[in-house]
Design a protein around this motif. Structure first.
Motif, PDB file in Angstrom:
ATOM      1  N   GLN A  61     -26.664  72.915  53.675  1.00 53.52           N
ATOM      2  CA  GLN A  61     -25.817  73.979  53.572  1.00 53.52           C
ATOM      3  C   GLN A  61     -25.052  74.007  52.225  1.00 53.52           C
ATOM      4  O   GLN A  61     -24.921  75.045  51.566  1.00 53.52           O
ATOM      5  CB  GLN A  61     -24.488  73.736  54.606  1.00 53.52           C
ATOM      6  CG  GLN A  61     -23.573  74.693  54.870  1.00 53.52           C
ATOM      7  CD  GLN A  61     -22.720  74.620  56.179  1.00 53.52           C
ATOM      8  OE1 GLN A  61     -21.427  74.180  55.811  1.00 53.52           O
ATOM      9  NE2 GLN A  61     -22.924  75.026  57.310  1.00 53.52           N
ATOM     10  N   TRP A 112     -28.040  76.523  60.344  1.00 51.37           N
ATOM     11  CA  TRP A 112     -26.648  75.760  59.708  1.00 51.37           C
ATOM     12  C   TRP A 112     -26.544  75.955  58.195  1.00 51.37           C
ATOM     13  O   TRP A 112     -25.626  76.288  57.820  1.00 51.37           O
ATOM     14  CB  TRP A 112     -27.187  74.195  59.895  1.00 51.37           C
ATOM     15  CG  TRP A 112     -25.796  73.348  59.578  1.00 51.37           C
ATOM     16  CD1 TRP A 112     -25.337  72.764  58.317  1.00 51.37           C
ATOM     17  CD2 TRP A 112     -24.744  72.837  60.398  1.00 51.37           C
ATOM     18  NE1 TRP A 112     -24.241  72.177  58.409  1.00 51.37           N
ATOM     19  CE2 TRP A 112     -23.941  71.951  59.617  1.00 51.37           C
ATOM     20  CE3 TRP A 112     -24.674  72.924  61.771  1.00 51.37           C
ATOM     21  CZ2 TRP A 112     -22.949  71.334  60.258  1.00 51.37           C
ATOM     22  CZ3 TRP A 112     -23.649  72.130  62.380  1.00 51.37           C
ATOM     23  CH2 TRP A 112     -22.426  71.364  61.617  1.00 51.37           C
ATOM     24  N   GLY A 116     -23.705  78.797  54.849  1.00 57.92           N
ATOM     25  CA  GLY A 116     -23.037  78.321  53.654  1.00 57.92           C
ATOM     26  C   GLY A 116     -22.353  79.394  52.968  1.00 57.92           C
ATOM     27  O   GLY A 116     -21.154  78.915  52.153  1.00 57.92           O
TER      28      GLY A 116
END
Length: 476
Positions: A61, A112, A116
């Motif tokens: 991320q 995931w 970011g």
């Protein structure tokens, strides 16, 4: 004079309304950051991976954040900060729903990582407020403190919610809750946040953006490969060399371009450079140390001889105390800046971070001891989170406020990514000499905290030097 007074009176309620909507955005950002932390051990068991491998969620991320934040921040200056807030929140919404329903480790990791871009929210918001207050640093600093306080409240709410719900509902249901919150946040931005007029060119520096992305990808890939194939392999070092090799052509291109994605000329100004370097060092502790703190607290001392043996709910309470102290640090930062000066206050805050993590090295055997240490570090961290982007905006021209506040987040993200990779190596280095099963070694945790303390000392020295340049003890 009458006109000026009337105008100034109009600004205050308008800014208050803007900050009110942005508070919702930062509450959501806090939920993203706090909700998953008590669940890291449960996610590792759910996905069938080692505790140390959870660090790759954070590393992936941070990689995406580092690549996207500077481009999105510059776009905010060019096309309007609200538009980029909408774009980044839309990407985060899609990724969050992907996290909730990902059927395996690799799809989970991809989803995931794609969350970011939410990291750009706070710098965009500070740039938006800075523009609407016409560069008033005092008002911007106060607004930033409120936003960071909202962020920390969101972290606490997220951590307490996941800790309470973890024994009650399944993993898919648990992971869907943040996705619902982010979806609601998108709606708030759409209807409630006003736009700022764009400045400068409307054409993004695409070659510069490509060079920057290539540079960051190569560096981050090298750091990740250190963990995957080990430091003895040539591949991590080859990737790092490629990244370092792109620095020179990137800087040369940016110096020639009339509207660069990162104006490296601004970094020649000592205050701006000190802010960015200090922010990178601060990223080690504020981003890189979160997962080690969680896994240490969950480690069973009856099995390993160290750790706190806390439940998910216990970890959420520990995180709650730390985050409350961050909120306290954020709201006291403006008053401290008035007594010293902006950079003097930042240097003191960095010293508190160094002290808190340094105490962790010698005192980590009880929940109370660890909590006290982390609250000391948290007060300093909260002040730095709130004040570093404001300091960057104040040392930049109006047309580049988003770029420079975004650059602080990029620097923090890169620092956090470097730390995450180093810490993953520290926490995976045991198993061969200590019979701790799936758990990381005590020596690895001590190394993590020592590194966090040392990097905070480095940040304090940089900021103290900038304080001398910006006028000693005079208030700004």
């Amino acid at each position: 004079m009458e006109q000026s007074t009337r105008s100034g009176g109009d600004v205050v309620p308008k800014i208050a309304a803007v900050v009110g909507f942005l508070v919702v955005v930062e509450l959501t950002s806090g939920v993203i950051q706090g909700y998953f932390t008590p669940l890291h051990t449960d996610l590792a068991r759910h996905l069938g991976i080692h505790d140390a491998d959870v660090n790759w969620f954070e590393a992936a991320q941070l990689l995406v954040s580092a690549v996207t934040v500077p481009v999105l921040a510059r776009l905010g200056d060019m096309v309007g900060h609200k538009r980029v807030l909408l774009l980044s929140s839309a990407i985060t919404v899609c990724a969050a729903w992907g996290v909730a329903f990902a059927p395996n480790f690799w799809l989970f990791l991809i989803a995931w990582a794609l969350m970011g871009p939410y990291v750009v929210w706070l710098p965009l918001e500070i740039a938006l407020v800075h523009r609407r207050t016409k560069g008033d640093s005092s008002r911007t600093r106060t607004a930033a403190a409120v936003l960071v306080l909202a962020l920390e409240v969101g972290v606490i709410a997220g951590a307490l919610t996941s800790g309470a719900l973890q024994p009650v509902i399944g993993m898919t249901g648990l992971l869907a809750i943040p996705a619902v919150a982010i979806t609601a946040c998108f709606v708030v931005i759409w209807f409630g946040v006003p736009e700022t007029p764009p400045t400068g060119s409307h054409r993004l520096d695409l070659p510069g953006a490509a060079l920057l992305c290539g540079l960051l990808l190569a560096v981050m890939a090298g750091l990740m490969l250190v963990r995957f194939v080990g430091p003895g392999s040539p591949w991590p070092w080859l990737a790092l060399v490629v990244g370092a090799g792109l620095v020179v052509p990137f800087v040369r291109h940016e110096l020639r371009h009339p509207d660069p994605v990162i104006d490296v000329r601004l970094l020649r100004e000592r205050r701006q450079l000190s802010v960015q370097l200090a922010t990178g060092l601060f990223g080690f502790s504020v981003l890189g140390a979160q997962i080690p703190l969680s896994t240490f607290a969950r480690t069973d001392p009856d099995v390993t001889g160290y750790g706190l043996g806390a439940s998910a709910g216990g970890v959420s309470m520990l995180i709650g105390g730390y985050v409350l102290s961050m909120g306290l640090g954020a709201v006291t930062a403006p008053a401290l800046a008035k007594r010293l000066n902006e950079f003097g206050a930042l240097a003191v805050a960095a010293c508190l971070v160094a002290l808190g993590y340094g105490l962790n090295v010698v005192s980590h055997g009880s929940v109370v001891g660890l909590l006290v240490n982390m609250m000391i570090a948290g007060i300093g961290s909260g002040a730095l989170v709130a004040a570093l982007p404001v300091a960057a905006a104040g040392a930049a021209p109006t047309s580049h406020t988003g770029q420079m506040t975004g650059l602080t987040n990029m620097a923090k993200t890169v620092g956090g990514a470097i730390a995450s990779s180093i810490f993953a190596l520290c926490l995976a280095s045991a198993g061969q000499t200590e019979d701790v099963g799936d758990h990381a070694p005590l020596g690895g945790y001590l190394a993590v905290w020592a590194i966090c303390s040392a990097t905070a000392v480095g940040a304090a020295l940089l900021l103290w030097r900038a304080r001398r340049v910006s006028g000693g003890l005079k208030p700004d």
